[in-house]
Design an enzyme around this catalytic site. Sequence first.
Site, mmCIF file in Angstrom:
data_model
loop_
_atom_site.group_PDB
_atom_site.id
_atom_site.type_symbol
_atom_site.label_atom_id
_atom_site.label_comp_id
_atom_site.label_asym_id
_atom_site.label_seq_id
_atom_site.Cartn_x
_atom_site.Cartn_y
_atom_site.Cartn_z
ATOM 1 C CG PHE A 8 -0.840 13.292 3.601
ATOM 2 C CD1 PHE A 8 -0.933 14.737 3.948
ATOM 3 C CD2 PHE A 8 -0.555 12.902 2.447
ATOM 4 C CE1 PHE A 8 -0.925 15.695 2.857
ATOM 5 C CE2 PHE A 8 -0.363 13.838 1.338
ATOM 6 C CZ PHE A 8 -0.687 15.365 1.658
ATOM 7 C CB THR A 9 -4.556 10.495 1.891
ATOM 8 O OG1 THR A 9 -3.747 9.622 1.828
ATOM 9 C CG2 THR A 9 -3.877 11.627 1.163
ATOM 10 N N GLY A 10 -5.441 9.359 4.951
ATOM 11 C CA GLY A 10 -6.281 8.178 5.435
ATOM 12 C C GLY A 10 -7.194 8.520 6.467
ATOM 13 C CG ASP A 68 -2.629 6.001 7.738
ATOM 14 O OD1 ASP A 68 -2.256 7.188 7.456
ATOM 15 O OD2 ASP A 68 -2.802 5.138 6.738
ATOM 16 C CG PHE A 108 -9.269 3.094 -1.429
ATOM 17 C CD1 PHE A 108 -10.567 2.399 -1.010
ATOM 18 C CD2 PHE A 108 -8.606 3.181 -2.639
ATOM 19 C CE1 PHE A 108 -11.170 1.691 -2.294
ATOM 20 C CE2 PHE A 108 -9.225 2.434 -3.568
ATOM 21 C CZ PHE A 108 -10.474 1.842 -3.323
ATOM 22 C CG ASP A 124 5.849 10.309 8.267
ATOM 23 O OD1 ASP A 124 6.527 9.703 7.547
ATOM 24 O OD2 ASP A 124 5.529 11.552 8.079
ATOM 25 C CG HIS A 159 -10.978 11.677 1.885
ATOM 26 N ND1 HIS A 159 -11.894 12.769 1.598
ATOM 27 C CD2 HIS A 159 -10.624 11.835 2.981
ATOM 28 C CE1 HIS A 159 -11.689 13.525 2.449
ATOM 29 N NE2 HIS A 159 -11.096 12.884 3.604
ATOM 30 C CG ASN A 201 12.843 4.672 7.677
ATOM 31 O OD1 ASN A 201 14.159 4.215 7.827
ATOM 32 N ND2 ASN A 201 12.446 5.540 7.735
ATOM 33 C CE1 TYR A 255 1.733 7.319 -5.976
ATOM 34 C CE2 TYR A 255 1.505 7.095 -8.474
ATOM 35 C CZ TYR A 255 1.081 6.580 -7.045
ATOM 36 O OH TYR A 255 0.250 5.532 -6.865
HETATM 37 P P1 NAD Z 1 -4.861 6.529 -0.001
HETATM 38 O O1 NAD Z 1 -4.382 7.909 -0.155
HETATM 39 O O2 NAD Z 1 -6.226 6.118 0.440
HETATM 40 O O3 NAD Z 1 -3.970 5.679 1.113
HETATM 41 C C1 NAD Z 1 -2.651 5.924 1.371
HETATM 42 C C2 NAD Z 1 -2.349 6.021 2.944
HETATM 43 O O4 NAD Z 1 -0.964 6.118 3.191
HETATM 44 C C3 NAD Z 1 -3.311 6.873 3.818
HETATM 45 O O5 NAD Z 1 -3.876 6.328 4.622
HETATM 46 C C4 NAD Z 1 -2.091 7.966 4.051
HETATM 47 O O6 NAD Z 1 -2.623 8.626 5.299
HETATM 48 C C5 NAD Z 1 -1.054 6.869 4.429
HETATM 49 N N1 NAD Z 1 0.314 7.734 4.326
HETATM 50 C C6 NAD Z 1 0.795 8.626 3.400
HETATM 51 N N2 NAD Z 1 2.057 8.928 3.594
HETATM 52 C C7 NAD Z 1 2.404 8.092 4.850
HETATM 53 C C8 NAD Z 1 3.634 8.180 5.469
HETATM 54 N N3 NAD Z 1 4.702 8.813 5.244
HETATM 55 N N4 NAD Z 1 3.604 7.472 6.599
HETATM 56 C C9 NAD Z 1 2.684 6.870 6.982
HETATM 57 N N5 NAD Z 1 1.217 6.768 6.392
HETATM 58 C C10 NAD Z 1 1.467 7.410 5.270
HETATM 59 O O7 NAD Z 1 -4.534 5.780 -1.286
HETATM 60 P P2 NAD Z 1 -4.864 4.069 -1.719
HETATM 61 O O8 NAD Z 1 -5.680 4.234 -3.215
HETATM 62 O O9 NAD Z 1 -5.462 3.340 -0.574
HETATM 63 O O10 NAD Z 1 -3.370 3.879 -1.924
HETATM 64 C C11 NAD Z 1 -2.775 2.869 -1.254
HETATM 65 C C12 NAD Z 1 -1.364 2.305 -2.092
HETATM 66 O O11 NAD Z 1 -1.528 1.754 -3.160
HETATM 67 C C13 NAD Z 1 -0.268 3.709 -2.236
HETATM 68 O O12 NAD Z 1 0.956 3.458 -1.784
HETATM 69 C C14 NAD Z 1 -0.552 3.838 -3.837
HETATM 70 O O13 NAD Z 1 0.464 4.415 -4.377
HETATM 71 C C15 NAD Z 1 -0.885 2.480 -4.240
HETATM 72 N N6 NAD Z 1 -1.811 2.546 -5.535
HETATM 73 C C16 NAD Z 1 -3.080 2.643 -5.465
HETATM 74 C C17 NAD Z 1 -3.880 2.776 -6.621
HETATM 75 C C18 NAD Z 1 -5.246 2.684 -6.659
HETATM 76 O O14 NAD Z 1 -5.647 3.002 -7.849
HETATM 77 N N7 NAD Z 1 -5.953 2.996 -5.763
HETATM 78 C C19 NAD Z 1 -3.077 2.690 -7.832
HETATM 79 C C20 NAD Z 1 -1.725 2.443 -7.998
HETATM 80 C C21 NAD Z 1 -0.932 2.397 -6.693
#
Ligand code: NAD
Length: 320
Positions: A43-45, A40, A20, A65, A188, A106, A152
């Site tokens: 996993f959730t993307g 990426d 996102f 990863d 998503h 990493n 987390y």
């Molecule tokens: P999201 O789940 O949409 O995005 C996370 C992305 O990381 C996904 O595309 C997923 O496939 C990828 N991913 C997960 N594990 C991975 C790995 N081991 N290797 C490579 N890719 C991996 O969530 P988001 O809301 O876009 O969050 C992005 C970041 O911002 C995260 O680190 C999250 O902790 C942080 N964050 C977001 C919010 C929010 O409100 N949206 C709040 C606090 C922190």
Amino acid sequence: MSNHSKWGKKKVLVTGGAGFLGSHLCERLLNEGNEVISVDNYFTGRKENIVHLEANNNFEAIRHDINNPLDIEVDEIYNLACPASPVHYQFDPVRTVQTCVTGSLNMLELAKRIGAKIFQASTSEVYGDPKEHPQKESYRGHVNPIGPRACYDEGKRCAETLFFDYHRQHGLDIKVVRIFNTYGPRMHPEDGRVVSNFIVQALQGQDITIYGDGSQTRSFCYADDLIEGFVRLMNAEAGVTGPMNIGNPHEVSVKELAERVVEMVGSKSKITYMPLPQDDPTQRCPDISQAKEKLDWQPQVPLEEGLKKTIDYFDSLLRA
Ligand code: NAD
Ligand code: UDP
């Protein structure tokens, strides 16, 4: 700035680039004329989040990863890879800790080797269920280290530790942002977080699922505002490392949010009450004085306007 790019523009790595927030960040950085590499593991993307960027010669998407080392030459790294929704980060909690800790290590090792500036997407969850309100960066938090959210919360806390140790020990140029609840298009539909859940439920005429009595509060920031804060922090002078709260200080209860979404969608959905998950924070609101002072940043998009854009996005997605 180191110069890994041939033509003087910056080469930027975004981990979690198909997520996102990552997809919005990639788009913003491309619009500024940079070369952008998304990494990426999906996993959730979703590929749908970045497919519109693929025609741009400055964009490249790599399936990788971050728990495995990566060898790539860039000027800047934004480390966003990590599942962010409680449902998804609790699905494989050991993997979540690993992504926060090994994944961050990493990326820090990579930054150290190539001399890149590195940004960490940390979270308001480092404050746990806060006893200080609103939360300032100096507040050390109230986290349950053995509860279901700990994978987390503690993972992200350890990542912050690693960033500051690499800064002190190896002189890395770091930027750490503590993100408060952010919403917007490209979440998503099954993300599981509250804004997307309520909108999807309201659009589909399903019951709106409030966990607990809905009196718990959150402060919701629209994605575009957050990304503006990211870029300003990354471009701030080296002494500005953070940790820095970025979020919208307009606080609402979950019940108020549910009622507003139902009204805006014009939905017939009824509100139902379900058990409150363990350790769910009762209140959350950022103190953004530091971002205002050091980045001249504050959110511009009111909740009503951001919700309308997000409702429109899900409406077209669900009709497609
Ligand atoms: P999201 O789940 O949409 O995005 C996370 C992305 O990381 C996904 O595309 C997923 O496939 C990828 N991913 C997960 N594990 C991975 C790995 N081991 N290797 C490579 N890719 C991996 O969530 P988001 O809301 O876009 O969050 C992005 C970041 O911002 C995260 O680190 C999250 O902790 C942080 N964050 C977001 C919010 C929010 O409100 N949206 C709040 C606090 C922190
Ligand atoms: N929540 C809810 N119904 C849902 C999803 C979430 O009432 O369908 C609540 C959740 O219990 C929490 C708040 O909304 O109190 C925000 O939850 P979210 O998962 O979006 O983010 P976080 O808890 O990480 O702030």
